[in-house]
Write a protein that holds these residues in place. Structure first.
Motif, PDB file in Angstrom:
ATOM      1  N   TYR A   1       0.781  -1.244   0.000  1.00 52.62           N
ATOM      2  CA  TYR A   1       0.000   0.000   0.000  1.00 52.62           C
ATOM      3  C   TYR A   1       0.811   1.293   0.000  1.00 52.62           C
ATOM      4  CZ  TYR A   1      -3.937  -3.083   0.519  1.00 52.62           C
ATOM      5  OH  TYR A   1      -4.864  -4.059   0.281  1.00 52.62           O
TER       6      TYR A   1
ATOM      7  N   ASP B   1       5.428   8.344  -1.021  1.00 55.59           N
ATOM      8  CA  ASP B   1       4.342   8.253  -0.031  1.00 55.59           C
ATOM      9  C   ASP B   1       4.873   8.468   1.383  1.00 55.59           C
ATOM     10  OD1 ASP B   1       2.619   7.610  -2.066  1.00 55.59           O
ATOM     11  OD2 ASP B   1       2.802   5.442  -1.771  1.00 55.59           O
TER      12      ASP B   1
ATOM     13  N   ASN C   1      -1.713  14.795   1.513  1.00 53.04           N
ATOM     14  CA  ASN C   1      -2.133  13.955   0.373  1.00 53.04           C
ATOM     15  C   ASN C   1      -1.126  12.855   0.024  1.00 53.04           C
ATOM     16  OD1 ASN C   1      -0.216  15.527  -0.746  1.00 53.04           O
ATOM     17  ND2 ASN C   1      -1.541  16.561  -2.247  1.00 53.04           N
TER      18      ASN C   1
ATOM     19  N   ARG D   1      -0.238   7.412   3.215  1.00 52.05           N
ATOM     20  CA  ARG D   1      -0.831   6.153   2.722  1.00 52.05           C
ATOM     21  C   ARG D   1      -1.185   5.195   3.857  1.00 52.05           C
ATOM     22  NH1 ARG D   1      -2.247   8.285  -0.496  1.00 52.05           N
ATOM     23  NH2 ARG D   1      -1.424   8.777  -2.547  1.00 52.05           N
TER      24      ARG D   1
ATOM     25  N   ARG E   1      -8.747   9.699   5.912  1.00 56.32           N
ATOM     26  CA  ARG E   1      -9.410   9.497   4.608  1.00 56.32           C
ATOM     27  C   ARG E   1      -9.616   8.003   4.362  1.00 56.32           C
ATOM     28  NH1 ARG E   1      -5.071  12.396   2.444  1.00 56.32           N
ATOM     29  NH2 ARG E   1      -4.498  10.482   1.378  1.00 56.32           N
ATOM     30  N   ASP E   2     -10.582   7.673   3.540  1.00 59.40           N
ATOM     31  CA  ASP E   2     -10.877   6.265   3.240  1.00 59.40           C
ATOM     32  C   ASP E   2      -9.717   5.555   2.541  1.00 59.40           C
ATOM     33  OD1 ASP E   2     -13.306   6.466   4.339  1.00 59.40           O
ATOM     34  OD2 ASP E   2     -14.441   6.542   2.459  1.00 59.40           O
ATOM     35  N   ASP E   3      -8.880   6.328   1.823  1.00 62.48           N
ATOM     36  CA  ASP E   3      -7.793   5.666   1.078  1.00 62.48           C
ATOM     37  C   ASP E   3      -6.502   5.577   1.899  1.00 62.48           C
ATOM     38  OD1 ASP E   3      -7.175   8.349   1.064  1.00 62.48           O
ATOM     39  OD2 ASP E   3      -6.472   8.372  -1.012  1.00 62.48           O
TER      40      ASP E   3
ATOM     41  N   GLU F   1     -12.942  -1.155   4.040  1.00 58.42           N
ATOM     42  CA  GLU F   1     -11.883  -1.910   3.351  1.00 58.42           C
ATOM     43  C   GLU F   1     -10.516  -1.269   3.587  1.00 58.42           C
ATOM     44  OE1 GLU F   1     -12.008  -4.732   1.200  1.00 58.42           O
ATOM     45  OE2 GLU F   1     -14.070  -5.036   1.865  1.00 58.42           O
ATOM     46  N   ASN F   2     -10.317  -0.662   4.754  1.00 56.98           N
ATOM     47  CA  ASN F   2      -9.065   0.088   4.929  1.00 56.98           C
ATOM     48  C   ASN F   2      -8.422  -0.046   6.313  1.00 56.98           C
ATOM     49  OD1 ASN F   2     -10.891   1.551   6.395  1.00 56.98           O
ATOM     50  ND2 ASN F   2     -11.097   3.196   4.871  1.00 56.98           N
TER      51      ASN F   2
END
Ligand SMILES: Cc1ncc(COP(=O)(O)O)c(C=O)c1O
Length: 361
Positions: A97, A102, A146, A149, A177-179, A208-209
């Motif tokens: 991921y 990142d 942003n 990760r 955040r969802d991601d 899912e995270n």
């Protein structure tokens, strides 16, 4: 010229706690948070049984171990992935991921494998300031950008012993955040007795995270067999199964791990031992004039005075001369402290005796 990938040479290799003292044949290891009671006899017998099939590859899916874990924890075994120690799972989550450019966030005194896995994948490890040696949800959320990760949290944390309660853990997930992947590393969960603590399986079920990782190296006392597991949403299960080595757990690990999970009496005895001796040692060391931080795990973080006769280096040397091996914590940004694992009664009393002698010097 042959050069390794970005980040690799920035890795400061993991330095484990010492396991012997030079010049001493006998010593007591209180430096790696292995359970005081040792492994279950049933696990030892199962381990021996594995000797009959050394010529065969292990089951690559660790199905029986996953089924035992599923049954014991009320979880779907299809969403459990076993690893060669939870370390393997932490590495593979980072590989899956995060990558160059990142950022991977964790608390400033967080478990030392997190910066290593970040560098391994070329990501930037970001230490977030803590409050009272405890993971700070607000500081973490405000450090997200942003490029973020993954957020790693050890709950309880090694080496501080601190934890965040369920409400805070939920607030952390809700604020990310969802991601962004949240990895809840619960290596010491079995030792926690506080009613406001929750492992976080429901957070895994909710989206899912989020992943929870667990280990057999601590309360199960099977560190040498290298067994860890992760409870994941389906998409992360899929990623981890693609990334792991095909036969990542030996047959011995799978058989001993399954027997250990099923021996609930032994796990309860290990927890009960800790529930007695953790506060006992904390009180005795406090009486000696040391600062002992609250711990929810099977170890204590102890702060030593600043003067050269009583600082942590002097203490480490003194305890070593008595055959007691503690863990230095400079690598965790805590050079004034040492970490001590809860051991058997004899070791705890020897430590109390030595601490009194050391502080009276
Ligand atoms: C917080 C934490 N997570 C993970 C691990 C790694 O455990 P394993 O032996 O399963 O790789 C440790 C071991 O010290 C730990 O303290």
């Amino acid at each position: 010229m042959l050069t390794p990938r970005q980040g690799i040479l920035e890795i400061l290799p993991y330095v484990p706690g010492k396991s012997s003292i030079e010049g001493k044949l006998e010593s007591t290891k209180l430096s790696a948070n292995e359970s005081a009671l040792g492994p279950s006899l049933k696990a030892l017998l199962a381990f021996r049984e594995a000797g009959n099939c050394l010529h065969l590859y292990p089951d690559g899916t660790s199905i029986e171990l996953r089924q035992a874990l599923g049954l014991a924890n009320g979880l779907n075994p299809d969403r459990i992935v076993c690893g060669a120690g939870s370390d393997e799972l932490l590495y593979n989550l980072a590989r899956g991921y995060a990558g160059p450019g990142d950022e991977i966030l964790f608390g400033e005194h967080g478990f030392n494998v997190y910066p290593i896995v970040a560098h391994c994948v070329g990501a930037k490890p970001v230490k977030v300031p803590e409050k009272n040696l405890t993971f700070d949800v607000d500081a973490t959320l405000s450090r997200v950008n942003n490029k973020t990760r993954i957020v790693f949290i050890a709950n309880p944390n090694n080496p501080t012993g601190s934890y965040i309660p369920t409400v805070e853990l939920k607030r952390l997930r809700a604020g990310l955040r969802d991601d962004i992947l949240l990895v809840i590393d619960c290596a010491y969960a079995e030792f926690v007795t506080s009613p406001d603590y929750n492992i976080g399986f429901d957070l895994v079920d909710g989206a899912e995270n989020t992943v929870v990782t667990r280990t057999f190296s601590k309360i199960y006392a099977l560190a040498s067999l290298r067994i860890g597991w992760a409870y994941c949403p389906p998409s992360i299960t899929d990623v981890l199964n693609r990334l792991r080595a095909p036969f990542n757990l030996s047959t011995a690990s799978q058989l001993a791990g399954k027997a250990a999970v099923e021996d609930v009496g032994h796990v309860a005895a290990a927890r009960d031992h800790n529930t007695v001796w953790l506060p006992w040692l904390s009180d005795r060391l406090t009486e000696c004039g040391l600062t002992v931080y609250p711990s929810a795990a099977n170890f204590l973080l102890v702060r030593f005075p600043d003067d050269s006769a009583h600082n942590s280096q002097a203490a480490m040397a003194f305890f070593s001369s008595k055959g007691l091996i503690l863990r230095e914590t400079s690598i965790y940004g805590l050079p004034e402290c040492l970490r001590v694992t809860i051991g058997l009664e004899e070791a705890m009393k020897a430590l109390e005796f030595s601490a009194k002698e050391f502080m009276a010097k």
